[in-house]
Design a protein around this motif. Sequence first.
Motif, PDB file in Angstrom:
ATOM      1  N   TRP A   9      19.229 -18.723  66.009  1.00 19.05           N
ATOM      2  CA  TRP A   9      18.275 -19.541  66.806  1.00 19.05           C
ATOM      3  C   TRP A   9      17.252 -20.376  66.168  1.00 19.05           C
ATOM      4  CZ3 TRP A   9      18.832 -20.583  71.749  1.00 19.05           C
ATOM      5  CH2 TRP A   9      19.662 -20.105  72.430  1.00 19.05           C
ATOM      6  N   VAL A  10      16.796 -20.114  65.049  1.00 19.90           N
ATOM      7  CA  VAL A  10      16.035 -20.785  64.160  1.00 19.90           C
ATOM      8  C   VAL A  10      16.633 -22.105  63.590  1.00 19.90           C
ATOM      9  CG1 VAL A  10      14.764 -21.026  62.137  1.00 19.90           C
ATOM     10  CG2 VAL A  10      14.344 -19.138  63.277  1.00 19.90           C
ATOM     11  N   SER A  11      18.097 -21.870  63.256  1.00 24.35           N
ATOM     12  CA  SER A  11      18.815 -23.247  63.006  1.00 24.35           C
ATOM     13  C   SER A  11      19.035 -23.831  64.173  1.00 24.35           C
ATOM     14  CB  SER A  11      20.122 -22.505  62.389  1.00 24.35           C
ATOM     15  OG  SER A  11      20.857 -23.550  62.242  1.00 24.35           O
ATOM     16  N   VAL A  12      19.402 -23.649  65.395  1.00 24.94           N
ATOM     17  CA  VAL A  12      19.586 -23.993  66.469  1.00 24.94           C
ATOM     18  C   VAL A  12      18.268 -24.955  66.732  1.00 24.94           C
ATOM     19  CG1 VAL A  12      19.868 -24.149  68.923  1.00 24.94           C
ATOM     20  CG2 VAL A  12      21.432 -22.957  67.319  1.00 24.94           C
ATOM     21  N   LEU A  14      15.708 -25.936  64.905  1.00 22.05           N
ATOM     22  CA  LEU A  14      15.299 -26.757  63.996  1.00 22.05           C
ATOM     23  C   LEU A  14      16.539 -28.138  64.059  1.00 22.05           C
ATOM     24  CD1 LEU A  14      14.768 -24.790  60.778  1.00 22.05           C
ATOM     25  CD2 LEU A  14      13.241 -26.073  62.021  1.00 22.05           C
ATOM     26  N   ASP A  15      17.902 -27.861  64.453  1.00 22.72           N
ATOM     27  CA  ASP A  15      18.460 -29.085  64.758  1.00 22.72           C
ATOM     28  C   ASP A  15      18.067 -29.908  65.816  1.00 22.72           C
ATOM     29  OD1 ASP A  15      20.337 -28.213  62.659  1.00 22.72           O
ATOM     30  OD2 ASP A  15      21.649 -27.243  63.898  1.00 22.72           O
ATOM     31  N   LYS A  16      17.654 -29.207  66.869  1.00 27.72           N
ATOM     32  CA  LYS A  16      17.059 -29.827  68.079  1.00 27.72           C
ATOM     33  C   LYS A  16      15.686 -30.587  67.665  1.00 27.72           C
ATOM     34  CE  LYS A  16      18.698 -27.130  71.940  1.00 27.72           C
ATOM     35  NZ  LYS A  16      18.504 -26.318  73.094  1.00 27.72           N
ATOM     36  N   LEU A  17      14.969 -30.034  67.191  1.00 27.34           N
ATOM     37  CA  LEU A  17      13.811 -30.869  66.461  1.00 27.34           C
ATOM     38  C   LEU A  17      14.318 -32.095  65.685  1.00 27.34           C
ATOM     39  CD1 LEU A  17      11.135 -28.037  65.629  1.00 27.34           C
ATOM     40  CD2 LEU A  17      11.145 -29.493  67.448  1.00 27.34           C
ATOM     41  N   ALA A  18      15.009 -31.826  64.939  1.00 25.21           N
ATOM     42  CA  ALA A  18      15.706 -32.937  63.901  1.00 25.21           C
ATOM     43  C   ALA A  18      16.226 -34.063  64.824  1.00 25.21           C
ATOM     44  CB  ALA A  18      16.541 -32.770  62.953  1.00 25.21           C
ATOM     45  N   ALA A  19      17.176 -33.745  65.948  1.00 24.60           N
ATOM     46  CA  ALA A  19      17.774 -34.558  66.779  1.00 24.60           C
ATOM     47  C   ALA A  19      16.684 -35.432  67.689  1.00 24.60           C
ATOM     48  CB  ALA A  19      18.634 -34.035  67.840  1.00 24.60           C
ATOM     49  N   GLN A  20      15.502 -34.737  68.139  1.00 25.69           N
ATOM     50  CA  GLN A  20      14.508 -35.468  68.785  1.00 25.69           C
ATOM     51  C   GLN A  20      13.614 -36.229  67.965  1.00 25.69           C
ATOM     52  OE1 GLN A  20      12.022 -32.001  70.168  1.00 25.69           O
ATOM     53  NE2 GLN A  20      12.811 -32.247  72.161  1.00 25.69           N
TER      54      GLN A  20
END
Length: 142
Positions: A9-12, A14-20
């Motif tokens: 979940w942390v990885s997911v 972080l990926d979402k934040l990077a995409a934003q």
Amino acid sequence: MSEAEEQRWVSVMLDKLAAQESRRRAPGDAELAERAERLSAQYFAGRARPATVRWVTNQNTRWGSCTPAEGSIRLSHRLKGMPEYVVDYVLLHELAHLLVPGHGPDFWRLLEAYPRTERARGYLEGVVAAERLPRPPGTRGE
């Protein structure tokens, strides 16, 4: 939640934040900021210093906006592809708001320095008028 699930979940997230973040900093924002700096230097003696200048896709009724307290300027993506003097005018208009909030006489005096102000305003008025025209049957926008 197990440690493995937590890591996933942390990885997911972080990926979402990077995409934003990558969406927020659209291509062309750096060039737009440099353009704002050049225009401020040329027309306002460098006094208008925005903290951020960026293209946005959520402005469909305005060409640009400015939040003087934050020093942020946003230009509508609808300006892309318009003549450079039109984009420069909208950018100067928003830069002027960093110096004078509102649209009083002092604000418009600042924009008098830009020789294509009236031409750019006329162009934008024409775009708005054209958007209101009914579309003939069988054409896009029906």
